[in-house]
Design an enzyme around this catalytic site. Structure first.
Site, short mmCIF file in Angstrom:
data_model
loop_
_atom_site.label_atom_id
_atom_site.label_comp_id
_atom_site.label_asym_id
_atom_site.label_seq_id
_atom_site.Cartn_x
_atom_site.Cartn_y
_atom_site.Cartn_z
N GLU A 52 -14.03 -12.45 -6.35
CA GLU A 52 -12.70 -11.92 -6.70
C GLU A 52 -11.59 -12.64 -5.95
O GLU A 52 -10.44 -12.57 -6.35
CB GLU A 52 -12.60 -10.43 -6.34
N CYS A 79 -10.92 -2.30 14.40
CA CYS A 79 -11.29 -3.72 14.52
C CYS A 79 -11.40 -4.20 15.96
O CYS A 79 -12.07 -5.20 16.22
CB CYS A 79 -10.29 -4.59 13.78
N CYS A 113 -8.55 -2.21 3.75
CA CYS A 113 -8.50 -3.39 4.64
C CYS A 113 -9.85 -3.78 5.19
O CYS A 113 -10.05 -4.90 5.61
CB CYS A 113 -7.63 -3.13 5.86
N GLU A 133 -16.52 -10.98 2.82
CA GLU A 133 -15.34 -10.69 2.01
C GLU A 133 -14.71 -11.99 1.48
O GLU A 133 -14.41 -12.12 0.30
CB GLU A 133 -14.30 -9.92 2.85
N SER A 182 -7.48 1.72 -2.50
CA SER A 182 -6.27 0.93 -2.75
C SER A 182 -6.62 -0.42 -3.37
O SER A 182 -7.62 -1.05 -3.02
CB SER A 182 -5.54 0.70 -1.42
N LYS A 217 -15.99 -9.85 7.42
CA LYS A 217 -14.90 -10.65 6.82
C LYS A 217 -15.43 -11.95 6.23
O LYS A 217 -14.80 -12.54 5.35
CB LYS A 217 -13.83 -10.95 7.87
N GLU A 238 0.83 -1.21 0.00
CA GLU A 238 0.00 0.00 0.00
C GLU A 238 0.87 1.26 0.00
O GLU A 238 0.52 2.25 -0.63
CB GLU A 238 -0.94 -0.03 1.21
N GLU A 291 2.11 1.72 -3.48
CA GLU A 291 1.01 2.22 -4.31
C GLU A 291 0.80 3.71 -4.05
O GLU A 291 0.69 4.52 -4.99
CB GLU A 291 -0.27 1.44 -3.99
FE1 SF4 Z 1 -14.00 -3.21 9.26
FE2 SF4 Z 1 -15.02 -3.51 11.68
FE3 SF4 Z 1 -14.38 -5.65 10.23
FE4 SF4 Z 1 -12.46 -4.12 11.24
S1 SF4 Z 1 -13.92 -5.33 12.40
S2 SF4 Z 1 -12.56 -4.93 9.15
S3 SF4 Z 1 -13.38 -2.08 11.11
S4 SF4 Z 1 -15.98 -4.13 9.74
#
Ligand code: SF4
Length: 373
Positions: free
Chosen positions: A173, A312, A106, A168, A126, A165, A86, A89
């Protein structure tokens, strides 16, 4: 089968992945490799009566070995990779005069927010995969190389403070050569459930160390768990004076603290460039900043956004914690950072070798992403 916990607001159904992790662990044909995110270690202990904020990583490792994970690694390792990619970049964009700010990538809840509400900003997000996804693609490629002759399938389980997550990891992708980068995502609370189910007395475990090579990380990767951490990690890489005092002093730049929006100037050592930086946590605060930029009232070179207030450490997959708990978790992460021998990402000794071997000609494929939505 899959169990499901239903969100009290009725808005989302969050998948409980604990049963699939047990299934993978009991399958002889699978090698179950775990990565643990920075924020998990300062929150899991609360579930077992350990004081708030305490870093219990060595106990987590001991518990996961007893449960049957084959290899246990740290997402802070791939966070170091993220810092390197990053920062390159960012400096590339700065030099070429490309449109700035560069937004961090992230946090998947932030990425989805941009896709939905501000698609025009996507080119400024990014292209770096998040540390979770970078870890997955690197470990799969590494395992493919290392275990060529055995028939076991590598399953990557990540332990995350976060429910976003899960979505994600499921995105189209993030499939490399037909295999998902991350197969299963457990939340901090999900891992606590597995520990309860196993009958392990967490508090009485003997501390154990992570596996190598991907248990190696710098403090820069570790602080990703707190709002401002990515920014501070990038600054540690950008500054040329890497003396102990200089790296320590970065903590005063303005990135730390629990405020929802932090803005500061960072004069570079060339004596000319002054970077304008913003660190945001909470999507409402991000929206506020975007409006200000759209109105021409503000300009930034670099903006870090985390959807959860405080970053997080306060994720939806963590044991519930109010402001004071989050503060204790943040302090604990910064204290652990200070105790690591390696404070900036370039010091991580495993990474240069990786760039010369596994990542050679494959950094784009393994470490970056172009979202299709
Ligand atoms: Fe985003 Fe919250 Fe997950 Fe961290 S815990 S990646 S801030 S959604």
């Amino acid at each position: 089968g899959q169990c499901a916990a239903v969100c009290p607001t009725g808005a989302v159904t969050i998948k409980n992945d604990v049963p699939s992790v047990w299934k993978a662990i009991y399958d002889d044909k699978k090698r179950v490799v775990a990565q643990i995110a920075p924020a998990v270690r300062v929150a899991l202990g609360e579930e077992f009566g350990i004081s708030k904020g305490e870093n219990v990583m060595p106990l987590i490792v001991a518990a996961m070995r007893k449960i049957g994970f084959d290899e246990i690694y740290d997402t802070s390792f791939s966070a170091d990779l993220t810092v390197i990619e990053e920062t390159n970049e960012f400096l590339g964009k700065l030099e070429s005069g490309a449109k700035l700010p560069l937004f961090t990538s992230c946090c998947p809840a932030w990425v989805s927010y941009v896709e939905e509400k501000h698609p025009e900003l996507m080119p400024q997000v990014s292209t770096c995969k998040s540390p979770q996804q970078m870890f997955g693609s690197v470990i799969k490629a590494y395992a493919k190389d290392k275990y060529q002759d055995d028939e076991k399938e590598t399953i990557v389980v990540s332990v995350m403070p976060c429910t976003a997550k899960k979505a994600e990891a499921g995105r189209a992708e993030f499939v490399t050569e037909g295999s998902k980068d991350v197969d299963i995502v457990l939340t901090t609370k999900g891992l606590a459930d597995m520990i309860y189910e196993s009958g392990i007395v967490f508090k009485e475990l003997e501390p154990e160390a992570l596996d190598m090579p991907f248990g190696m990380y710098s403090g820069a990767g570790l602080i990703f768990g707190v709002t401002g951490g990515v920014t501070e990690a990038v600054i540690r890489k950008v500054i040329k004076d890497k003396s102990h005092a200089s790296i320590n002093n970065v903590k005063f730049c303005g990135a730390r603290g629990m405020e929802g929006i932090k803005e500061f100037d960072l004069p570079l050592e060339d004596g000319e460039t002054v970077l304008k930086i913003a660190v945001v946590s909470g999507l409402g605060n991000a929206e506020q900043l975007i409006r200000k930029m759209e109105a021409g009232e503000a300009f930034y070179h670099f903006i870090e956004v985390m959807a959860c207030p405080g970053g997080c450490i306060g994720g939806a997959g963590q044991p519930f914690g109010l402001r004071n708990t989050k503060r204790l978790r943040a302090e604990s992460i910064y204290a652990s950072d200070k105790q690591t021998q390696l404070r900036h990402a370039d010091e991580n000794p495993v990474i240069p070798d990786l760039y010369n071997t596994l990542l050679k000609d494959r950094t784009h494929e393994l470490l970056h992403v172009h979202y299709h939505k």
